[in-house]
Design a protein around this motif. Structure first.
Motif, PDB file in Angstrom:
ATOM      1  N   LYS A  39       0.832  -1.218   0.000  1.00  0.00           N
ATOM      2  CA  LYS A  39       0.000   0.000   0.000  1.00  0.00           C
ATOM      3  C   LYS A  39       0.863   1.263   0.000  1.00  0.00           C
ATOM      4  O   LYS A  39       0.690   2.149  -0.833  1.00  0.00           O
ATOM      5  CB  LYS A  39      -0.939   0.013   1.217  1.00  0.00           C
ATOM      6  CG  LYS A  39      -1.850  -1.204   1.302  1.00  0.00           C
ATOM      7  CD  LYS A  39      -2.780  -1.133   2.497  1.00  0.00           C
ATOM      8  CE  LYS A  39      -2.092  -1.231   3.847  1.00  0.00           C
ATOM      9  NZ  LYS A  39      -1.543  -2.584   4.162  1.00  0.00           N
ATOM     10  N   GLY A  40       1.796   1.315   0.953  1.00  0.00           N
ATOM     11  CA  GLY A  40       2.637   2.511   1.080  1.00  0.00           C
ATOM     12  C   GLY A  40       3.503   2.742  -0.145  1.00  0.00           C
ATOM     13  O   GLY A  40       3.604   3.865  -0.648  1.00  0.00           O
ATOM     14  N   THR A  41       4.116   1.660  -0.637  1.00  0.00           N
ATOM     15  CA  THR A  41       4.996   1.749  -1.814  1.00  0.00           C
ATOM     16  C   THR A  41       4.211   2.252  -3.029  1.00  0.00           C
ATOM     17  O   THR A  41       4.656   3.153  -3.739  1.00  0.00           O
ATOM     18  CB  THR A  41       5.570   0.341  -2.138  1.00  0.00           C
ATOM     19  OG1 THR A  41       6.176  -0.159  -0.950  1.00  0.00           O
ATOM     20  CG2 THR A  41       6.557   0.377  -3.270  1.00  0.00           C
ATOM     21  N   GLN A  42       3.046   1.671  -3.250  1.00  0.00           N
ATOM     22  CA  GLN A  42       2.254   2.057  -4.422  1.00  0.00           C
ATOM     23  C   GLN A  42       1.683   3.467  -4.263  1.00  0.00           C
ATOM     24  O   GLN A  42       1.590   4.208  -5.234  1.00  0.00           O
ATOM     25  CB  GLN A  42       1.135   1.032  -4.678  1.00  0.00           C
ATOM     26  CG  GLN A  42       1.642  -0.339  -5.113  1.00  0.00           C
ATOM     27  CD  GLN A  42       2.354  -0.324  -6.469  1.00  0.00           C
ATOM     28  OE1 GLN A  42       2.013   0.460  -7.351  1.00  0.00           O
ATOM     29  NE2 GLN A  42       3.349  -1.178  -6.630  1.00  0.00           N
ATOM     30  N   VAL A 204       6.996  -4.285  -8.050  1.00  0.00           N
ATOM     31  CA  VAL A 204       6.458  -2.934  -7.878  1.00  0.00           C
ATOM     32  C   VAL A 204       5.996  -2.321  -9.211  1.00  0.00           C
ATOM     33  O   VAL A 204       4.902  -1.749  -9.305  1.00  0.00           O
ATOM     34  CB  VAL A 204       7.522  -2.014  -7.217  1.00  0.00           C
ATOM     35  CG1 VAL A 204       7.030  -0.582  -7.138  1.00  0.00           C
ATOM     36  CG2 VAL A 204       7.857  -2.512  -5.820  1.00  0.00           C
ATOM     37  N   ASP A 205       6.829  -2.454 -10.270  1.00  0.00           N
ATOM     38  CA  ASP A 205       6.488  -1.837 -11.564  1.00  0.00           C
ATOM     39  C   ASP A 205       5.253  -2.483 -12.186  1.00  0.00           C
ATOM     40  O   ASP A 205       4.394  -1.788 -12.728  1.00  0.00           O
ATOM     41  CB  ASP A 205       7.670  -1.945 -12.540  1.00  0.00           C
ATOM     42  CG  ASP A 205       8.816  -1.049 -12.115  1.00  0.00           C
ATOM     43  OD1 ASP A 205       8.582  -0.107 -11.323  1.00  0.00           O
ATOM     44  OD2 ASP A 205       9.962  -1.300 -12.556  1.00  0.00           O
ATOM     45  N   ASP A 210      -0.841  -1.823 -13.304  1.00  0.00           N
ATOM     46  CA  ASP A 210      -2.273  -2.093 -13.083  1.00  0.00           C
ATOM     47  C   ASP A 210      -2.950  -0.940 -12.357  1.00  0.00           C
ATOM     48  O   ASP A 210      -4.097  -0.581 -12.660  1.00  0.00           O
ATOM     49  CB  ASP A 210      -2.458  -3.380 -12.253  1.00  0.00           C
ATOM     50  CG  ASP A 210      -2.130  -4.625 -13.062  1.00  0.00           C
ATOM     51  OD1 ASP A 210      -1.948  -4.498 -14.295  1.00  0.00           O
ATOM     52  OD2 ASP A 210      -2.047  -5.709 -12.462  1.00  0.00           O
ATOM     53  N   VAL A 211      -2.235  -0.363 -11.396  1.00  0.00           N
ATOM     54  CA  VAL A 211      -2.791   0.781 -10.649  1.00  0.00           C
ATOM     55  C   VAL A 211      -3.082   1.925 -11.617  1.00  0.00           C
ATOM     56  O   VAL A 211      -4.144   2.564 -11.565  1.00  0.00           O
ATOM     57  CB  VAL A 211      -1.798   1.246  -9.550  1.00  0.00           C
ATOM     58  CG1 VAL A 211      -2.219   2.566  -8.946  1.00  0.00           C
ATOM     59  CG2 VAL A 211      -1.679   0.182  -8.466  1.00  0.00           C
ATOM     60  N   LYS A 212      -2.126   2.167 -12.529  1.00  0.00           N
ATOM     61  CA  LYS A 212      -2.280   3.260 -13.506  1.00  0.00           C
ATOM     62  C   LYS A 212      -3.521   3.048 -14.367  1.00  0.00           C
ATOM     63  O   LYS A 212      -4.275   3.998 -14.607  1.00  0.00           O
ATOM     64  CB  LYS A 212      -1.052   3.323 -14.412  1.00  0.00           C
ATOM     65  CG  LYS A 212       0.022   4.243 -13.873  1.00  0.00           C
ATOM     66  CD  LYS A 212       1.215   4.257 -14.784  1.00  0.00           C
ATOM     67  CE  LYS A 212       1.256   5.568 -15.560  1.00  0.00           C
ATOM     68  NZ  LYS A 212       2.582   5.782 -16.167  1.00  0.00           N
ATOM     69  N   THR A 213      -3.698   1.808 -14.818  1.00  0.00           N
ATOM     70  CA  THR A 213      -4.869   1.510 -15.651  1.00  0.00           C
ATOM     71  C   THR A 213      -6.148   1.896 -14.907  1.00  0.00           C
ATOM     72  O   THR A 213      -7.049   2.513 -15.475  1.00  0.00           O
ATOM     73  CB  THR A 213      -4.895  -0.006 -16.001  1.00  0.00           C
ATOM     74  OG1 THR A 213      -3.647  -0.347 -16.566  1.00  0.00           O
ATOM     75  CG2 THR A 213      -6.018  -0.325 -16.961  1.00  0.00           C
TER      76      THR A 213
END
Ligand code: UDP
Ligand code: MG
Length: 219
Positions: A39-42, A204-205, A210-213
């Motif tokens: 969570k924190g990293t993303q 992470v990448d 997926d987060v970006k999408t």
């Protein structure tokens, strides 16, 4: 004289109206997932790429724990070590204040990632009581990860994090709390169609792609 007074007043009106229009209602994304799910990293990656402010409930509690003169230091300390969830009265005030402070400094900062909250029924109830109508919860960003991966990541992090809860004994309790108390909250939001799930078990990448999408779709 009266004319002068009126003209001064009317000169003030537009700026007041303008200011009111600028103060936006906070737009919130709750970020949930097991301990060590990323969570924190993303959230840090999101902040680099989008106009969000990251507020970690755990970080706010840790800061309050070490604040000189805090009446909650001891309580927070023992709850964190035990992997238990701190009473919401404490957490919600820290969150509300952090949001208010952020918007006070820069009123364009009205988008928030609230990381690690709400973790149980008590948290959710506290949010509703204090923030209902004052902030919009857009969706829940859920980092889905197996317990095994979560535990291994936290044990790895524990070598350097200095966190009192990144050890096997605390982690087992944190996982139990997550399964028993937090998963039902995620399910609750799922029923409302508000959960966006990311497979958080890869690097992470890859996870961030997926987060970006998701974020690009949400606007
Ligand atoms: N915690 C809490 N309420 C919250 C957020 C965190 O009581 O709203 C406490 C809880 O004891 C939890 C610990 O803080 O186990 C660490 O939370 P954090 O989110 O920092 O851990 P993460 O899940 O990111 O590893
Ligand atoms: Mg965290």
């Amino acid at each position: 004289m009266i004319f002068l007074l009126l003209s001064r007043l009317s000169a003030k009106v537009p700026s007041v109206v303008y200011r009111a229009a600028l103060i936006m209602k906070p737009q919130v994304v709750f970020v949930l997932g097991g301990p060590g799910a990323g969570k924190g990293t993303q959230c840090a990656r999101i902040v680099e790429n989008y106009s969000y402010t990251h507020l970690s409930a755990g970080d706010l509690l840790r800061a309050e724990r070490s604040r000189e003169g805090s009446e909650f230091g001891q309580l927070i300390d023992s709850y964190i070590k035990e992997g238990k969830i701190v009473p919401v009265e404490i957490t919600i005030n820290l969150l509300r204040k952090a949001m208010e402070d952020t918007m006070q400094i820069d009123e364009k900062k009205f988008r928030f990632l609230i990381d690690g909250f709400p973790r149980n029924e008590d948290n959710l109830q506290g949010w509703t009581t204090v923030m209902d109508g004052k902030a919009d919860v857009k969706f829940v960003l859920f980092f889905d990860c197996s317990n095994e991966v979560c535990i291994n990541r936290c044990l790895e992090r524990g070598k350097s994090s200095g966190r009192t809860d990144d050890n096997r004994a605390s982690l087992e309790k944190r996982i139990q709390t997550y399964l028993q108390s937090t998963r039902p909250i995620i399910s609750l939001y799922e029923k409302q169609g508000k959960v966006r799930t990311v497979d958080a078990s890869c690097g992470v990448d890859e996870v961030f792609a997926d987060v970006k999408t998701i974020l690009d779709k949400e606007g």
